[in-house]
Scaffold this active site. Structure first.
Site, mmCIF file in Angstrom:
data_model
loop_
_atom_site.group_PDB
_atom_site.id
_atom_site.type_symbol
_atom_site.label_atom_id
_atom_site.label_comp_id
_atom_site.label_asym_id
_atom_site.label_seq_id
_atom_site.Cartn_x
_atom_site.Cartn_y
_atom_site.Cartn_z
ATOM 1 N N ASP A 1 15.572 21.833 82.492
ATOM 2 C CA ASP A 1 16.823 22.312 83.074
ATOM 3 C C ASP A 1 17.766 21.115 83.182
ATOM 4 O O ASP A 1 17.391 20.068 83.721
ATOM 5 C CB ASP A 1 16.588 22.892 84.472
ATOM 6 C CG ASP A 1 15.791 24.187 84.446
ATOM 7 O OD1 ASP A 1 15.663 24.785 83.358
ATOM 8 O OD2 ASP A 1 15.307 24.588 85.519
ATOM 9 N N GLU B 1 20.224 31.902 81.736
ATOM 10 C CA GLU B 1 20.102 30.542 82.270
ATOM 11 C C GLU B 1 20.707 29.564 81.263
ATOM 12 O O GLU B 1 19.980 28.975 80.445
ATOM 13 C CB GLU B 1 18.635 30.186 82.537
ATOM 14 C CG GLU B 1 17.988 31.025 83.633
ATOM 15 C CD GLU B 1 16.625 30.492 84.048
ATOM 16 O OE1 GLU B 1 16.151 29.508 83.424
ATOM 17 O OE2 GLU B 1 16.040 31.041 84.989
ATOM 18 N N SER C 1 5.283 30.096 83.558
ATOM 19 C CA SER C 1 6.551 29.380 83.442
ATOM 20 C C SER C 1 6.528 28.427 82.259
ATOM 21 O O SER C 1 5.561 27.684 82.053
ATOM 22 C CB SER C 1 6.835 28.588 84.716
ATOM 23 O OG SER C 1 7.947 27.730 84.529
#
Length: 251
Positions: free
Chosen positions: A113, A163, A104
């Site tokens: 994010d 995303e 990740s």
């Protein structure tokens, strides 16, 4: 001419490192290398990335309406997130939006994010508006070193679902060049791999000037030439180190 000694470990360090399926993270940041992504947040980023994110949010005119949802994660936190998401949302959803531990970008300290403030925020797929100050944030992002890492239409390249809330710090030079070429990080690094050495460097527009970028294999260690001016160095996590310099037009 100046020179730089590249060591094998240098290939796995720096803001250009690729972290994805088949390309695991090889070096994690220590606590001294991290700081809150935005003031008052418990979410962390590498210091350089956090400082630039703060400057970016100020330039965009965003204050408390921007929320840092998820920044740096330890391997253990990534493992818990993967297991919990798979249990509650199923394997297909998890495979599309959550990387396995060790693979990740959040574990690198270079990814964040973001979301607009609202009563309830989805921790896996937060909503970041595209209008107003949020539109300015997206437009200004590359000038402060960030890119939208997983754009729609590139799922087959990145291996991750779209995303629009996930941003990756690359540094302004690389973020501007990558954005100008409309490439993902995978495509950008593949392109740079073909430009080995300064004599075959990629020359591309970059702000009010142009960037000159090339790559070198590290192997067991090697000394490479550095041209005049300030040169940036970053590993790619693919066995190569990228070197770059910027010059103003007309000079």
């Amino acid at each position: 001419m100046r020179s730089l000694l590249l060591r094998p470990e240098d290939a796995a360090r720096g803001p250009l490192i690729l972290v994805r399926r088949g390309c695991p993270l090889r070096e994690r940041p220590g606590k001294p290398e991290l700081m809150p992504a935005v003031r008052g947040s418990g979410q962390l980023l590498r210091r350089e990335a956090a400082r630039e994110l703060r400057r970016l949010t100020e330039a965009a005119g965003l204050g408390e309406e921007l929320v840092a949802v998820s920044g740096y994660r330890t391997g253990e936190e990534q493992a818990r997130l993967f297991s919990e998401t798979e249990r509650t949302r199923g394997a297909a959803f998890t495979d599309a939006f959550v990387a396995r531990p060790g693979y990740s970008e959040h574990e690198s300290g270079y990814a964040i994010d973001l979301a607009g403030r609202r009563e309830r925020i989805d921790p896996i797929c937060p909503e970041l508006p595209r209008d107003g100050a949020f539109a300015r944030l997206r437009a200004l992002m590359p000038y402060f070193g960030f890119v939208e890492r997983y754009p729609a239409g590139k799922e087959a390249v990145t291996g991750i679902g779209a995303e629009p809330w996930h941003f990756r710090y690359l540094g302004p030079l690389h973020a501007l060049v990558l954005t100008g070429m409309a490439l993902t990080l995978e495509e950008y690094l593949e392109k740079l791999a073909a430009h080995r050495g300064w004599e075959r460097a990629l020359v591309a527009p970059c702000g009010s000037g142009e960037a000159e970028i090339c790559t070198f294999e590290v192997g067991s260690g090697r000394e490479v030439p550095l041209p005049e001016g300030i040169c940036l160095s970053s590993g790619t996590n693919t066995g190569l180190v990228a070197l770059a310099r910027w010059r103003r037009y007309g000079r």
